[in-house]
Design an enzyme around this catalytic site. Structure first.
Site, PDB file in Angstrom:
ATOM      1  N   SER A 156      29.331   4.788  24.940  1.00 50.96           N
ATOM      2  CA  SER A 156      30.697   4.264  25.092  1.00 50.96           C
ATOM      3  C   SER A 156      31.769   5.215  24.576  1.00 50.96           C
ATOM      4  CB  SER A 156      30.817   2.921  24.365  1.00 50.96           C
ATOM      5  OG  SER A 156      30.607   3.092  22.982  1.00 50.96           O
ATOM      6  N   ARG A 157      31.392   6.130  23.694  1.00 52.28           N
ATOM      7  CA  ARG A 157      32.405   7.047  23.135  1.00 52.28           C
ATOM      8  C   ARG A 157      31.716   8.270  22.521  1.00 52.28           C
ATOM      9  NH1 ARG A 157      32.859   5.215  17.556  1.00 52.28           N
ATOM     10  NH2 ARG A 157      31.646   3.301  17.340  1.00 52.28           N
ATOM     11  N   ASP A 195      21.929  -4.094  21.191  1.00 48.61           N
ATOM     12  CA  ASP A 195      21.772  -3.563  19.836  1.00 48.61           C
ATOM     13  C   ASP A 195      20.455  -2.795  19.822  1.00 48.61           C
ATOM     14  OD1 ASP A 195      21.309  -2.980  17.219  1.00 48.61           O
ATOM     15  OD2 ASP A 195      21.368  -5.062  16.499  1.00 48.61           O
ATOM     16  N   VAL A 196      20.549  -1.481  19.798  1.00 50.70           N
ATOM     17  CA  VAL A 196      19.332  -0.665  19.955  1.00 50.70           C
ATOM     18  C   VAL A 196      18.386  -0.776  18.757  1.00 50.70           C
ATOM     19  CG1 VAL A 196      20.233   0.990  21.635  1.00 50.70           C
ATOM     20  CG2 VAL A 196      20.581   1.405  19.188  1.00 50.70           C
ATOM     21  N   ASN A 226      20.976   8.405  21.644  1.00 51.52           N
ATOM     22  CA  ASN A 226      22.144   9.015  21.000  1.00 51.52           C
ATOM     23  C   ASN A 226      22.838   8.094  20.006  1.00 51.52           C
ATOM     24  OD1 ASN A 226      24.782  10.794  21.020  1.00 51.52           O
ATOM     25  ND2 ASN A 226      25.412   8.749  21.700  1.00 51.52           N
ATOM     26  N   SER A 279      20.382  15.661  13.958  1.00 49.60           N
ATOM     27  CA  SER A 279      21.562  16.264  13.318  1.00 49.60           C
ATOM     28  C   SER A 279      21.119  17.452  12.472  1.00 49.60           C
ATOM     29  CB  SER A 279      22.228  15.232  12.402  1.00 49.60           C
ATOM     30  OG  SER A 279      23.154  15.865  11.551  1.00 49.60           O
ATOM     31  N   TYR A 333      21.018   8.845   6.184  1.00 49.90           N
ATOM     32  CA  TYR A 333      21.270   9.464   7.482  1.00 49.90           C
ATOM     33  C   TYR A 333      20.308  10.647   7.709  1.00 49.90           C
ATOM     34  CZ  TYR A 333      24.129  11.621  11.219  1.00 49.90           C
ATOM     35  OH  TYR A 333      24.583  12.172  12.397  1.00 49.90           O
ATOM     36  N   ALA A 382      17.414  11.202   6.331  1.00 54.38           N
ATOM     37  CA  ALA A 382      16.033  10.723   6.491  1.00 54.38           C
ATOM     38  C   ALA A 382      15.828  10.189   7.901  1.00 54.38           C
ATOM     39  CB  ALA A 382      15.736   9.634   5.457  1.00 54.38           C
ATOM     40  N   LYS A 422      17.464  11.044  10.596  1.00 50.18           N
ATOM     41  CA  LYS A 422      17.545  12.135  11.574  1.00 50.18           C
ATOM     42  C   LYS A 422      16.320  13.053  11.485  1.00 50.18           C
ATOM     43  CE  LYS A 422      21.381  10.956  13.543  1.00 50.18           C
ATOM     44  NZ  LYS A 422      21.370  10.521  14.949  1.00 50.18           N
TER      45      LYS A 422
HETATM   46  N1  LIG Z   1      29.792  13.677  15.221  1.00 52.04           N
HETATM   47  C1  LIG Z   1      28.991  14.466  14.564  1.00 52.04           C
HETATM   48  O1  LIG Z   1      29.444  15.325  13.795  1.00 52.04           O
HETATM   49  C2  LIG Z   1      27.508  14.378  14.733  1.00 52.04           C
HETATM   50  C3  LIG Z   1      26.727  15.418  14.205  1.00 52.04           C
HETATM   51  C4  LIG Z   1      25.356  15.383  14.349  1.00 52.04           C
HETATM   52  C5  LIG Z   1      24.761  14.317  14.989  1.00 52.04           C
HETATM   53  N2  LIG Z   1      25.527  13.309  15.493  1.00 52.04           N
HETATM   54  C6  LIG Z   1      24.838  12.212  16.140  1.00 52.04           C
HETATM   55  O2  LIG Z   1      25.268  12.119  17.476  1.00 52.04           O
HETATM   56  C7  LIG Z   1      25.214  10.758  17.886  1.00 52.04           C
HETATM   57  C8  LIG Z   1      26.566  10.340  18.425  1.00 52.04           C
HETATM   58  O3  LIG Z   1      27.530  10.548  17.414  1.00 52.04           O
HETATM   59  P1  LIG Z   1      29.100  10.396  17.658  1.00 52.04           P
HETATM   60  O4  LIG Z   1      29.758  11.333  16.742  1.00 52.04           O
HETATM   61  O5  LIG Z   1      29.389  10.433  19.095  1.00 52.04           O
HETATM   62  O6  LIG Z   1      29.310   8.902  17.084  1.00 52.04           O
HETATM   63  P2  LIG Z   1      30.425   7.812  17.396  1.00 52.04           P
HETATM   64  O7  LIG Z   1      31.615   8.433  18.047  1.00 52.04           O
HETATM   65  O8  LIG Z   1      30.603   7.065  16.127  1.00 52.04           O
HETATM   66  O9  LIG Z   1      29.709   6.862  18.503  1.00 52.04           O
HETATM   67  C9  LIG Z   1      28.546   6.153  18.145  1.00 52.04           C
HETATM   68  C10 LIG Z   1      28.006   5.451  19.358  1.00 52.04           C
HETATM   69  O10 LIG Z   1      26.806   4.736  18.979  1.00 52.04           O
HETATM   70  C11 LIG Z   1      26.934   3.374  19.402  1.00 52.04           C
HETATM   71  N3  LIG Z   1      26.189   2.464  18.515  1.00 52.04           N
HETATM   72  C12 LIG Z   1      26.295   2.326  17.180  1.00 52.04           C
HETATM   73  N4  LIG Z   1      25.462   1.370  16.733  1.00 52.04           N
HETATM   74  C13 LIG Z   1      24.817   0.874  17.821  1.00 52.04           C
HETATM   75  C14 LIG Z   1      23.838  -0.129  18.020  1.00 52.04           C
HETATM   76  N5  LIG Z   1      23.338  -0.837  16.989  1.00 52.04           N
HETATM   77  N6  LIG Z   1      23.408  -0.368  19.278  1.00 52.04           N
HETATM   78  C15 LIG Z   1      23.909   0.324  20.330  1.00 52.04           C
HETATM   79  N7  LIG Z   1      24.837   1.304  20.207  1.00 52.04           N
HETATM   80  C16 LIG Z   1      25.284   1.568  18.965  1.00 52.04           C
HETATM   81  C17 LIG Z   1      28.432   3.106  19.343  1.00 52.04           C
HETATM   82  O11 LIG Z   1      28.722   1.971  20.124  1.00 52.04           O
HETATM   83  P3  LIG Z   1      29.964   1.002  19.775  1.00 52.04           P
HETATM   84  O12 LIG Z   1      31.161   1.684  20.378  1.00 52.04           O
HETATM   85  O13 LIG Z   1      29.608  -0.275  20.430  1.00 52.04           O
HETATM   86  O14 LIG Z   1      30.039   0.922  18.284  1.00 52.04           O
HETATM   87  C18 LIG Z   1      28.968   4.404  19.922  1.00 52.04           C
HETATM   88  O15 LIG Z   1      28.876   4.393  21.328  1.00 52.04           O
HETATM   89  C19 LIG Z   1      24.780   9.946  16.659  1.00 52.04           C
HETATM   90  O16 LIG Z   1      23.389   9.737  16.691  1.00 52.04           O
HETATM   91  C20 LIG Z   1      25.122  10.872  15.526  1.00 52.04           C
HETATM   92  O17 LIG Z   1      24.332  10.624  14.389  1.00 52.04           O
HETATM   93  C21 LIG Z   1      26.884  13.323  15.368  1.00 52.04           C
END
Ligand SMILES: NC(=O)c1ccc[n+]([C@@H]2O[C@H](COP(=O)([O-])OP(=O)(O)OC[C@H]3O[C@@H](n4cnc5c(N)ncnc54)[C@H](OP(=O)(O)O)[C@@H]3O)[C@@H](O)[C@H]2O)c1
Length: 247
Positions: A14-15, A63-64, A90, A142, A155, A157, A159
């Site tokens: 979604s984002r 809810d995954v 993701n 990550s 987090y 652990a 990842k």
């Molecule tokens: N941003 C970074 O710096 C970074 C770095 C390394 C790894 N990552 C990893 O990359 C992935 C995406 O990160 P992001 O930065 O894009 O995060 P984000 O903008 O916070 O988006 C998180 C996404 O996960 C969904 N989500 C959360 N809980 C959920 C659940 N229980 N069931 C289904 N969907 C759920 C959210 O949906 P809703 O909109 O419904 O809440 C949203 O679409 C994550 O796994 C994160 O750990 C991110």
């Protein structure tokens, strides 16, 4: 790239990074199933992808961290499309705290959403993928899962767990035409890091040889490669997308 008319489930589509991945796949003609927690938001993103790219994208709230919810979601996907070719695990959250102050809830929520979800979704798509004798699974870990980070033991652990899980899956189903790889992003400019203090971000950037945060597109390009035929002989790998932060 030959991805046209394939079906991909993108959790957290979604984002942020997930939306970027959903867009990159859609551009190649993939029908993307946008999975997140709110049906209205999933529908909005899926409708926009369908209009923009002429695909049959759909949104499914799920809810995954719940295996029951995930099984129902995958069943609905197979009923609608008849196949599921790509799974992008993701969805993720942070609940940062030092271990001494970390509550049981903060630990469990992060492990449930970030790691248990990967087991739930992977297990649910394996049967259709095994039947098809083909599939691509890409799990988003990550750099923190590889290096550790103070304040993020839960987090990190979760990842790191994704990496061990993915390598095991790659070995279990390697002979069946299914690949399973991990992308380990560094710090990417999304909502997830938006609340971190500017000074913290500056200190992170100082550790990155490319001296910048990553973009959603930096990550989605690598995920697209791992979702395609171009990566047919790549499995069980962890690809860092971190500007050289970890090498
Ligand atoms: N941003 C970074 O710096 C970074 C770095 C390394 C790894 N990552 C990893 O990359 C992935 C995406 O990160 P992001 O930065 O894009 O995060 P984000 O903008 O916070 O988006 C998180 C996404 O996960 C969904 N989500 C959360 N809980 C959920 C659940 N229980 N069931 C289904 N969907 C759920 C959210 O949906 P809703 O909109 O419904 O809440 C949203 O679409 C994550 O796994 C994160 O750990 C991110």
């Amino acid at each position: 790239m030959n991805l046209k008319d394939q079906v991909a489930i993108v959790t957290g589509g979604s984002r942020g990074i997930g939306l970027g991945i959903a867009e990159a796949l859609s551009r190649e003609g993939v029908h993307v199933v946008v999975v997140a927690t709110q049906q209205a938001k999933c529908d909005e993103v899926a409708a926009s992808l369908a209009t923009q790219y002429g695909t049959q994208s759909i949104g499914l709230a799920c809810d995954v961290s719940s295996s029951v919810s995930v099984q129902a979601m995958v069943k609905a996907v197979v009923e609608k499309f008849g196949h599921v070719d790509i799974l992008i695990n993701n969805a993720g959250i942070t609940r940062d705290n030092l271990v001494l102050r970390m509550s049981d809830d903060e630990w469990q929520q992060v492990v449930n959403v970030n790691l248990n979800s990967v087991f739930n979704c992977t297990k649910a798509v394996l049967r259709p993928m095994l039947k098809q004798k083909k599939g691509r699974i890409v799990n988003i870990s990550s750099v923190v899962g590889v290096m550790g980070n103070p304040g993020q033991a839960n987090y990190a652990a979760s990842k790191a767990g994704i990496i061990g899980f993915s390598k095991s899956i790659a070995k279990e189903i390697g002979a069946k035409g299914i690949t399973c790889n991990v992308v380990a992003p560094g710090f990417i400019d999304t909502d997830m890091i938006a609340t971190l203090p500017a000074e913290y971000i500056d200190n992170i950037i100082a550790l990155v040889p490319q001296r910048r945060l990553g973009s959603v597109e930096d990550v989605s390009g690598v995920v697209l490669f791992l979702s395609s035929d171009m990566s047919a002989y790549v499995t069980g790998q962890v690809i860092g997308v971190d500007g050289g932060m970890h090498m």
